[in-house]
Design a protein around this motif. Structure first.
Motif, PDB file in Angstrom:
ATOM      1  N   ALA A  11      -1.738  72.991  27.079  1.00 23.39           N
ATOM      2  CA  ALA A  11      -3.151  73.048  26.713  1.00 23.39           C
ATOM      3  C   ALA A  11      -4.007  72.213  27.661  1.00 23.39           C
ATOM      4  CB  ALA A  11      -3.326  72.562  25.268  1.00 23.39           C
ATOM      5  N   VAL A  12      -3.510  71.021  28.009  1.00 24.45           N
ATOM      6  CA  VAL A  12      -4.259  70.128  28.900  1.00 24.45           C
ATOM      7  C   VAL A  12      -4.406  70.762  30.281  1.00 24.45           C
ATOM      8  CG1 VAL A  12      -4.123  67.935  30.144  1.00 24.45           C
ATOM      9  CG2 VAL A  12      -3.703  68.003  27.668  1.00 24.45           C
ATOM     10  N   ARG A  13      -3.331  71.346  30.780  1.00 28.41           N
ATOM     11  CA  ARG A  13      -3.385  71.956  32.117  1.00 28.41           C
ATOM     12  C   ARG A  13      -4.267  73.204  32.134  1.00 28.41           C
ATOM     13  NH1 ARG A  13       3.016  70.949  33.590  1.00 28.41           N
ATOM     14  NH2 ARG A  13       2.727  68.772  34.299  1.00 28.41           N
ATOM     15  N   GLU A  14      -4.345  73.893  31.018  1.00 30.57           N
ATOM     16  CA  GLU A  14      -5.194  75.087  30.957  1.00 30.57           C
ATOM     17  C   GLU A  14      -6.675  74.753  31.119  1.00 30.57           C
ATOM     18  OE1 GLU A  14      -4.319  77.109  27.351  1.00 30.57           O
ATOM     19  OE2 GLU A  14      -2.494  78.081  28.116  1.00 30.57           O
ATOM     20  N   VAL A  15      -7.072  73.539  30.709  1.00 25.80           N
ATOM     21  CA  VAL A  15      -8.483  73.148  30.843  1.00 25.80           C
ATOM     22  C   VAL A  15      -8.728  72.355  32.132  1.00 25.80           C
ATOM     23  CG1 VAL A  15      -8.874  73.185  28.361  1.00 25.80           C
ATOM     24  CG2 VAL A  15      -8.163  71.038  29.462  1.00 25.80           C
ATOM     25  N   GLY A  16      -7.723  72.291  32.994  1.00 29.05           N
ATOM     26  CA  GLY A  16      -7.904  71.713  34.317  1.00 29.05           C
ATOM     27  C   GLY A  16      -7.680  70.226  34.429  1.00 29.05           C
ATOM     28  N   ALA A  17      -7.130  69.590  33.410  1.00 26.85           N
ATOM     29  CA  ALA A  17      -6.850  68.154  33.475  1.00 26.85           C
ATOM     30  C   ALA A  17      -5.408  67.929  33.937  1.00 26.85           C
ATOM     31  CB  ALA A  17      -7.088  67.502  32.120  1.00 26.85           C
ATOM     32  N   ASP A  18      -5.115  66.694  34.356  1.00 35.35           N
ATOM     33  CA  ASP A  18      -3.767  66.329  34.809  1.00 35.35           C
ATOM     34  C   ASP A  18      -3.017  65.645  33.680  1.00 35.35           C
ATOM     35  OD1 ASP A  18      -4.239  67.255  37.415  1.00 35.35           O
ATOM     36  OD2 ASP A  18      -5.176  65.353  37.992  1.00 35.35           O
ATOM     37  N   VAL A  19      -1.720  65.865  33.647  1.00 33.83           N
ATOM     38  CA  VAL A  19      -0.904  65.250  32.608  1.00 33.83           C
ATOM     39  C   VAL A  19       0.452  64.880  33.187  1.00 33.83           C
ATOM     40  CG1 VAL A  19      -0.087  67.513  31.796  1.00 33.83           C
ATOM     41  CG2 VAL A  19       0.022  65.519  30.260  1.00 33.83           C
ATOM     42  N   GLY A  20       0.942  63.724  32.771  1.00 30.19           N
ATOM     43  CA  GLY A  20       2.269  63.280  33.180  1.00 30.19           C
ATOM     44  C   GLY A  20       3.030  62.773  31.975  1.00 30.19           C
ATOM     45  N   THR A  21       4.342  62.691  32.116  1.00 28.38           N
ATOM     46  CA  THR A  21       5.193  62.233  31.018  1.00 28.38           C
ATOM     47  C   THR A  21       5.752  60.859  31.351  1.00 28.38           C
ATOM     48  OG1 THR A  21       5.804  64.520  30.499  1.00 28.38           O
ATOM     49  CG2 THR A  21       7.188  62.762  29.583  1.00 28.38           C
ATOM     50  N   ALA A  22       5.544  59.900  30.444  1.00 30.36           N
ATOM     51  CA  ALA A  22       6.045  58.541  30.623  1.00 30.36           C
ATOM     52  C   ALA A  22       7.500  58.480  30.168  1.00 30.36           C
ATOM     53  CB  ALA A  22       5.198  57.564  29.831  1.00 30.36           C
ATOM     54  N   PRO A  23       8.247  57.445  30.594  1.00 29.95           N
ATOM     55  CA  PRO A  23       9.661  57.324  30.194  1.00 29.95           C
ATOM     56  C   PRO A  23       9.869  57.270  28.688  1.00 29.95           C
ATOM     57  CG  PRO A  23       9.193  55.869  32.035  1.00 29.95           C
ATOM     58  CD  PRO A  23       7.888  56.430  31.595  1.00 29.95           C
ATOM     59  N   GLY A  27       8.329  59.039  26.540  1.00 29.16           N
ATOM     60  CA  GLY A  27       8.016  60.336  25.955  1.00 29.16           C
ATOM     61  C   GLY A  27       6.539  60.579  25.720  1.00 29.16           C
ATOM     62  N   SER A  28       5.712  59.577  25.853  1.00 26.54           N
ATOM     63  CA  SER A  28       4.275  59.774  25.671  1.00 26.54           C
ATOM     64  C   SER A  28       3.707  60.517  26.872  1.00 26.54           C
ATOM     65  CB  SER A  28       3.560  58.436  25.508  1.00 26.54           C
ATOM     66  OG  SER A  28       3.704  57.649  26.679  1.00 26.54           O
ATOM     67  N   LEU A  29       2.529  61.103  26.712  1.00 24.56           N
ATOM     68  CA  LEU A  29       1.851  61.820  27.784  1.00 24.56           C
ATOM     69  C   LEU A  29       0.682  60.982  28.298  1.00 24.56           C
ATOM     70  CD1 LEU A  29       1.684  65.437  26.280  1.00 24.56           C
ATOM     71  CD2 LEU A  29       3.449  64.451  27.760  1.00 24.56           C
ATOM     72  N   THR A  30       0.476  61.014  29.602  1.00 21.86           N
ATOM     73  CA  THR A  30      -0.656  60.315  30.229  1.00 21.86           C
ATOM     74  C   THR A  30      -1.589  61.368  30.787  1.00 21.86           C
ATOM     75  OG1 THR A  30       0.771  58.442  30.808  1.00 21.86           O
ATOM     76  CG2 THR A  30      -1.336  58.623  31.945  1.00 21.86           C
ATOM     77  N   VAL A  31      -2.805  61.416  30.262  1.00 16.90           N
ATOM     78  CA  VAL A  31      -3.755  62.469  30.607  1.00 16.90           C
ATOM     79  C   VAL A  31      -4.912  61.870  31.406  1.00 16.90           C
ATOM     80  CG1 VAL A  31      -5.329  64.227  29.714  1.00 16.90           C
ATOM     81  CG2 VAL A  31      -3.139  63.783  28.557  1.00 16.90           C
ATOM     82  N   THR A  32      -5.227  62.501  32.537  1.00 19.05           N
ATOM     83  CA  THR A  32      -6.358  62.105  33.373  1.00 19.05           C
ATOM     84  C   THR A  32      -7.307  63.287  33.499  1.00 19.05           C
ATOM     85  OG1 THR A  32      -4.918  60.643  34.659  1.00 19.05           O
ATOM     86  CG2 THR A  32      -7.051  61.179  35.611  1.00 19.05           C
ATOM     87  N   GLY A  33      -8.595  63.031  33.268  1.00 19.65           N
ATOM     88  CA  GLY A  33      -9.576  64.104  33.404  1.00 19.65           C
ATOM     89  C   GLY A  33     -10.144  64.576  32.084  1.00 19.65           C
ATOM     90  N   LEU A  34      -9.707  63.983  30.985  1.00 21.56           N
ATOM     91  CA  LEU A  34     -10.258  64.281  29.663  1.00 21.56           C
ATOM     92  C   LEU A  34     -10.545  62.974  28.945  1.00 21.56           C
ATOM     93  CD1 LEU A  34      -8.061  67.202  28.198  1.00 21.56           C
ATOM     94  CD2 LEU A  34     -10.442  67.335  28.962  1.00 21.56           C
ATOM     95  N   SER A  35     -11.666  62.910  28.242  1.00 19.65           N
ATOM     96  CA  SER A  35     -11.957  61.739  27.423  1.00 19.65           C
ATOM     97  C   SER A  35     -11.080  61.778  26.173  1.00 19.65           C
ATOM     98  CB  SER A  35     -13.431  61.736  27.018  1.00 19.65           C
ATOM     99  OG  SER A  35     -13.685  62.812  26.120  1.00 19.65           O
ATOM    100  N   PRO A  36     -10.902  60.639  25.481  1.00 12.74           N
ATOM    101  CA  PRO A  36     -10.119  60.660  24.239  1.00 12.74           C
ATOM    102  C   PRO A  36     -10.677  61.650  23.215  1.00 12.74           C
ATOM    103  CG  PRO A  36     -10.531  58.409  24.953  1.00 12.74           C
ATOM    104  CD  PRO A  36     -11.347  59.281  25.844  1.00 12.74           C
ATOM    105  N   THR A  37     -12.012  61.735  23.126  1.00  7.09           N
ATOM    106  CA  THR A  37     -12.626  62.678  22.166  1.00  7.09           C
ATOM    107  C   THR A  37     -12.292  64.121  22.528  1.00  7.09           C
ATOM    108  OG1 THR A  37     -14.462  61.157  21.755  1.00  7.09           O
ATOM    109  CG2 THR A  37     -14.801  63.469  21.171  1.00  7.09           C
ATOM    110  N   ALA A  38     -12.438  64.456  23.820  1.00  8.44           N
ATOM    111  CA  ALA A  38     -12.153  65.830  24.259  1.00  8.44           C
ATOM    112  C   ALA A  38     -10.687  66.171  24.064  1.00  8.44           C
ATOM    113  CB  ALA A  38     -12.555  66.001  25.719  1.00  8.44           C
TER     114      ALA A  38
END
Length: 303
Positions: free
Chosen positions: A236-248, A250-261
């Motif tokens: 879902a995050v990649r579909e809206v053009g934001a970046d996402v990575g997986t931490a060791p 298991g959490s996800l780190t999202v860049t390009g979206l505010s917490p509200t969005a």
């Protein structure tokens, strides 16, 4: 005001300063930052006429420093706290500087009091700690009550109380309308001291902007999110053009979206979210990232 124009300094095949151009203005503390070997100390020595440039020029309040007959009345500098005669007392050291610049003896006692060395003014400098020598160097820089001040790594050897005192001193001097340039490789110190930053690497200018502008441009904000369905949220995050990575963990780190969005996106897709945290990189991390490709000396690397 300090003006540096197309300044270059080469030592044989090594270029220490490479076509550096910048202006340091009065009224605020300017942090002069860069990794070890970036050319900061060389630039300060070129400003004071201790080295001759290969090309380019430096002016302090419209003149080369070497043209000043009584230099301490125009520029105060601390380049190396250990570069003093160890057999002299602190008072005799400052009196010699004062006499060479036609400064009255009463000023010596004033600056000794300002830096907190009155009680040890009669002791030989050779027995001083590094922090005490730093204070003496600052006293020497203040001796002529100059409008321009240059400091190279002034926090070295100071205890926490001394570091705080130096920060407040620099800010007060700048508030009086002086030009204050402080060289350091520690972003953590400059974050609490400077209002403007000049960053160089391998002798080249990387940044010249206010601390606020540097923070806005360089500090990245990320959102850390925990969900039992990381695959669906990643899609879902990649579909809206934001970046996402997986931490060791298991959490996800999202860049390009505010917490509200990000929260709204997860809700509309029916993806449960267990935790949502905003995390910003520090200014020190931003500085490290900015200068990463200009570092000559790295610990732990094979040689």
């Amino acid at each position: 005001m300090i003006e540096i124009r197309d300044l270059t300094k080469r030592y044989g095949r090594t270029t220490a300063v490479d076509r550096l151009t910048l202006t340091v203005r009065p009224g605020h503390v300017t942090g002069f930052l860069g990794p070890n070997g970036a050319g900061k100390s060389t630039t300060l020595r070129l400003l004071l006429g201790l080295h001759r440039p290969t090309s380019g020029s430096t002016l302090i309040d419209g003149q080369p420093f070497a043209a000043r007959r009584r230099g301490l009345r125009h520029v105060g500098a601390l380049l190396d706290a250990g570069d003093v005669h160890g057999g002299r007392s602190a008072r005799s050291h400052l009196r010699a500087l004062a006499a060479s610049n036609a400064i009255g003896r009463s000023r010596v006692d004033e600056v000794l009091g300002e830096v907190g060395l009155t009680g040890v003014a009669g002791r030989r400098i050779g027995g001083f700690s590094l922090g005490m020598k730093q204070r003496l160097g600052i006293a020497a820089a203040l001796l002529g009550d100059p409008p321009t001040l240059l400091f190279d790594e002034p926090f070295n050897g100071l205890d926490p109380a001394g570091v705080r005192w130096v920060r407040e001193l620099f800010r007060r001097l700048a508030a009086e309308g002086r030009t204050v340039l402080v060289s350091s490789h520690l972003m953590s110190e400059m974050e609490q001291t400077a209002q403007h930053l000049v960053v160089i690497g391998r002798g080249e200018l990387i940044a010249d902007e206010s601390l606020a502008e540097f923070a806005t441009r360089s500090v990245r904000t990320q959102v850390v999110v925990r969900t039992p369905d990381p695959t669906a949220l990643t899609v879902a995050v990649r579909e809206v053009g934001a970046d996402v990575g997986t931490a060791p963990d298991g959490s996800l780190t999202v860049t390009g979206l505010s917490p509200t969005a990000l929260g709204d996106l997860a809700f509309t897709r029916g993806i449960p979210v267990h935790e949502l945290i905003t995390r910003s990189t520090s200014l020190e991390e931003a500085f490290m990232n900015l200068t990463a490709d200009r570092v000559d000396y790295r610990a732990g690397e094979d040689r």
